[in-house]
Design an enzyme around this catalytic site. Structure first.
Site, PDB file in Angstrom:
ATOM      1  N   ARG A   1     -10.074  -3.981  -0.046  1.00  0.00           N
ATOM      2  CA  ARG A   1      -9.133  -3.080   0.615  1.00  0.00           C
ATOM      3  C   ARG A   1      -9.394  -1.684   0.068  1.00  0.00           C
ATOM      4  O   ARG A   1      -9.685  -1.492  -1.114  1.00  0.00           O
ATOM      5  CB  ARG A   1      -7.677  -3.490   0.337  1.00  0.00           C
ATOM      6  CG  ARG A   1      -7.274  -4.742   1.055  1.00  0.00           C
ATOM      7  CD  ARG A   1      -7.240  -4.564   2.569  1.00  0.00           C
ATOM      8  NE  ARG A   1      -6.091  -3.784   3.017  1.00  0.00           N
ATOM      9  CZ  ARG A   1      -5.970  -3.293   4.248  1.00  0.00           C
ATOM     10  NH1 ARG A   1      -6.920  -3.474   5.134  1.00  0.00           N
ATOM     11  NH2 ARG A   1      -4.890  -2.634   4.594  1.00  0.00           N
TER      12      ARG A   1
ATOM     13  N   TYR B   1      -9.048  -8.425  -9.518  1.00  0.00           N
ATOM     14  CA  TYR B   1      -8.058  -7.343  -9.592  1.00  0.00           C
ATOM     15  C   TYR B   1      -7.543  -7.216 -11.031  1.00  0.00           C
ATOM     16  O   TYR B   1      -6.500  -7.731 -11.391  1.00  0.00           O
ATOM     17  CB  TYR B   1      -6.906  -7.598  -8.623  1.00  0.00           C
ATOM     18  CG  TYR B   1      -5.989  -6.406  -8.464  1.00  0.00           C
ATOM     19  CD1 TYR B   1      -6.282  -5.406  -7.555  1.00  0.00           C
ATOM     20  CD2 TYR B   1      -4.846  -6.279  -9.240  1.00  0.00           C
ATOM     21  CE1 TYR B   1      -5.457  -4.305  -7.405  1.00  0.00           C
ATOM     22  CE2 TYR B   1      -4.005  -5.184  -9.107  1.00  0.00           C
ATOM     23  CZ  TYR B   1      -4.319  -4.207  -8.188  1.00  0.00           C
ATOM     24  OH  TYR B   1      -3.500  -3.119  -8.052  1.00  0.00           O
TER      25      TYR B   1
ATOM     26  N   ARG C   1      14.363 -11.377 -11.239  1.00  0.00           N
ATOM     27  CA  ARG C   1      15.162 -11.358 -12.461  1.00  0.00           C
ATOM     28  C   ARG C   1      16.640 -11.434 -12.135  1.00  0.00           C
ATOM     29  O   ARG C   1      17.105 -10.766 -11.220  1.00  0.00           O
ATOM     30  CB  ARG C   1      14.905 -10.067 -13.251  1.00  0.00           C
ATOM     31  CG  ARG C   1      13.498  -9.935 -13.771  1.00  0.00           C
ATOM     32  CD  ARG C   1      13.472  -8.998 -14.973  1.00  0.00           C
ATOM     33  NE  ARG C   1      12.082  -8.746 -15.326  1.00  0.00           N
ATOM     34  CZ  ARG C   1      11.486  -7.571 -15.204  1.00  0.00           C
ATOM     35  NH1 ARG C   1      12.162  -6.532 -14.753  1.00  0.00           N
ATOM     36  NH2 ARG C   1      10.232  -7.427 -15.546  1.00  0.00           N
TER      37      ARG C   1
ATOM     38  N   GLU D   1       0.168   7.194  -0.142  1.00  0.00           N
ATOM     39  CA  GLU D   1      -0.905   6.206  -0.260  1.00  0.00           C
ATOM     40  C   GLU D   1      -0.973   5.373   1.020  1.00  0.00           C
ATOM     41  O   GLU D   1      -0.030   4.657   1.350  1.00  0.00           O
ATOM     42  CB  GLU D   1      -0.613   5.325  -1.469  1.00  0.00           C
ATOM     43  CG  GLU D   1      -1.805   4.612  -2.037  1.00  0.00           C
ATOM     44  CD  GLU D   1      -1.501   3.996  -3.394  1.00  0.00           C
ATOM     45  OE1 GLU D   1      -1.440   2.759  -3.453  1.00  0.00           O
ATOM     46  OE2 GLU D   1      -1.299   4.756  -4.375  1.00  0.00           O
TER      47      GLU D   1
ATOM     48  N   ASP E   1      -5.976  -5.326 -14.288  1.00  0.00           N
ATOM     49  CA  ASP E   1      -5.199  -4.181 -14.761  1.00  0.00           C
ATOM     50  C   ASP E   1      -6.015  -3.473 -15.836  1.00  0.00           C
ATOM     51  O   ASP E   1      -7.017  -4.007 -16.335  1.00  0.00           O
ATOM     52  CB  ASP E   1      -3.857  -4.638 -15.332  1.00  0.00           C
ATOM     53  CG  ASP E   1      -2.880  -5.070 -14.247  1.00  0.00           C
ATOM     54  OD1 ASP E   1      -2.937  -4.481 -13.147  1.00  0.00           O
ATOM     55  OD2 ASP E   1      -2.077  -5.992 -14.495  1.00  0.00           O
TER      56      ASP E   1
ATOM     57  N   ARG F   1       3.516 -15.356  -8.168  1.00  0.00           N
ATOM     58  CA  ARG F   1       4.121 -14.817  -9.390  1.00  0.00           C
ATOM     59  C   ARG F   1       5.087 -13.667  -9.087  1.00  0.00           C
ATOM     60  O   ARG F   1       5.213 -12.735  -9.865  1.00  0.00           O
ATOM     61  CB  ARG F   1       3.020 -14.349 -10.345  1.00  0.00           C
ATOM     62  CG  ARG F   1       2.180 -15.504 -10.871  1.00  0.00           C
ATOM     63  CD  ARG F   1       1.159 -15.029 -11.861  1.00  0.00           C
ATOM     64  NE  ARG F   1       0.329 -16.114 -12.347  1.00  0.00           N
ATOM     65  CZ  ARG F   1      -0.677 -15.973 -13.200  1.00  0.00           C
ATOM     66  NH1 ARG F   1      -0.973 -14.771 -13.656  1.00  0.00           N
ATOM     67  NH2 ARG F   1      -1.391 -17.014 -13.586  1.00  0.00           N
TER      68      ARG F   1
ATOM     69  N   ARG G   1       3.406   3.804  -0.263  1.00  0.00           N
ATOM     70  CA  ARG G   1       4.232   4.390  -1.318  1.00  0.00           C
ATOM     71  C   ARG G   1       3.972   5.878  -1.464  1.00  0.00           C
ATOM     72  O   ARG G   1       2.949   6.398  -1.009  1.00  0.00           O
ATOM     73  CB  ARG G   1       4.003   3.682  -2.651  1.00  0.00           C
ATOM     74  CG  ARG G   1       2.584   3.680  -3.171  1.00  0.00           C
ATOM     75  CD  ARG G   1       2.505   2.869  -4.471  1.00  0.00           C
ATOM     76  NE  ARG G   1       1.162   2.887  -5.042  1.00  0.00           N
ATOM     77  CZ  ARG G   1       0.859   2.386  -6.240  1.00  0.00           C
ATOM     78  NH1 ARG G   1       1.791   1.834  -6.979  1.00  0.00           N
ATOM     79  NH2 ARG G   1      -0.377   2.427  -6.697  1.00  0.00           N
TER      80      ARG G   1
END
Length: 369
Positions: free
Chosen positions: A250, A349, A175, A301, A351, A171, A281
């Protein structure tokens, strides 16, 4: 003990359940292993800035009911997630869009960008992707894969891209517009004043008792005997004493620093996509709330392999682990007095909006509404 529910964990799932149970007149005890409530959405104020202690949390959803629900506990700002990628000093917009393609190839129109990607896909000649690397190249070509996917993904997962399953990246957002908004969801924002206030309000009822610095596993058998129902949001494999072996997760290591400058990187989230940079990041927290404080707070991170004792941040949902989870799920289904939920309890996972929706679904079933 005259308590209807013991909730293990004060993250979004546990706190949502506790709030809804108390609304229905149920007495709830919440135990939390950490020294604060909120789980991974916990925020703390440093130098007047709401710092996301456990990584960036941007609330986004297409579900108006969930959006309205969470807005009962906090006012949200108009923050739009527009991360950027830093590849060896080159800056690119994420998700992959016309700004990215223009910077990479100098193309201006969607037709030119599509032609460039198709040209690279043809050269790669991948008919049936067998791993993440082949899947990514078959979607976006070799240039984007090499600069913006490969290094970041291998750091994140701790495995070579050729060893990761293809479905992880199916996914991938691509764009052909000049739109830097990472999410397609209709509703998006950050609570003004941080996430901790949401959990505080959820747990504010006189019917809810919260106990911090309390490890469920130190008195597991006692809890199981003394409480009529338990809502468990920890690791499902740990609950069953790793009977079928450890599930893989993880973990992350965070390095946070206060800097005596107003603006460090000009964006809330910058991903470092090369393999050489050890962190994935850098988060500059003040930009989540359009801060104007004289100082700034940044967090680097670092992904790491999870071992017992580490915080498990996200499940490694490959075929082997998912099959192992099914065995644990079967054991869980045999315990009608224990409700499993959240990322760790469901080995998924989620959100934030999905966690709340899942908790409300359990509430609906539990109270037969």
């Amino acid at each position: 003990m005259n308590v209807d529910y013991l909730v293990v964990g004060s993250g979004l799932f546990g706190s949502t359940f506790a709030y809804e149970a108390a609304k229905r007149g149920k007495k709830v005890k919440v135990i939390e292993r950490r020294n604060h409530i909120g789980g991974n959405v916990y925020t703390e104020q440093i130098e007047g800035i709401q710092v996301h202690r456990y990584g960036a949390h941007i609330f986004h959803t297409n579900d108006k009911k969930i959006w309205d629900y969470v807005n009962e506990f906090a006012e949200f700002n108009r923050y739009t997630n527009s991360p950027i990628a830093n590849y060896k000093g080159e800056i690119y917009n994420l998700p992959f869009n016309m700004n990215t393609f223009n910077k990479l190839w100098g193309v201006v129109t969607p037709q030119e960008a599509k032609a460039k990607i198709e040209e690279q896909k043809r050269k790669a000649n991948i008919m049936k992707p067998k791993n993440l690397e082949e899947q990514a190249i078959s979607l976006v070509g070799t240039d984007i894969y090499e600069k913006l996917i490969k290094g970041y993904t291998e750091k994140q997962w701790g495995r070579k891209a050729t060893e990761l399953p293809a479905f992880i990246i199916k996914r991938l957002p691509v764009r052909f517009t000049y739109d830097n908004n990472y999410f397609n969801d209709r509703y998006q924002g950050i609570p003004i004043g941080g996430y901790t206030q949401i959990i505080e309000k959820m747990l504010a009822s006189d019917l809810i008792d919260v106990e911090l610095n309390t490890d469920f596993f130190e008195k597991k058998e006692m809890y199981l005997q003394q409480y009529p129902k338990i809502v468990y949001t920890g690791m499902i494999d740990q609950f069953f004493d790793y009977r079928y072996g450890e599930l893989e997760y993880r973990s992350l290591h965070f390095k946070t620093a206060i800097l005596d400058q107003e603006n460090y990187q000009g964006n809330a989230v910058v991903n470092y996509t090369d393999a050489e940079t050890p962190f994935t990041r850098v988060i500059e927290h003040k930009h989540f709330e359009f801060g104007t404080q004289p100082k700034t707070v940044i967090t680097k991170e670092y992904p790491k392999t999870w071992t017992k004792g580490d915080e498990p941040y996200y499940p490694l949902n490959d075929v082997v682990n998912n099959e192992k989870f099914k065995k644990y799920r079967t054991l869980a289904d045999e315990l009608p007095n224990v409700l499993f939920g959240g990322r760790l309890g469901m080995y998924k996972y989620y959100d934030m909006h999905q966690v709340i929706a899942a908790a409300l679904s359990v509430v609906k079933k539990e109270f037969s509404e």
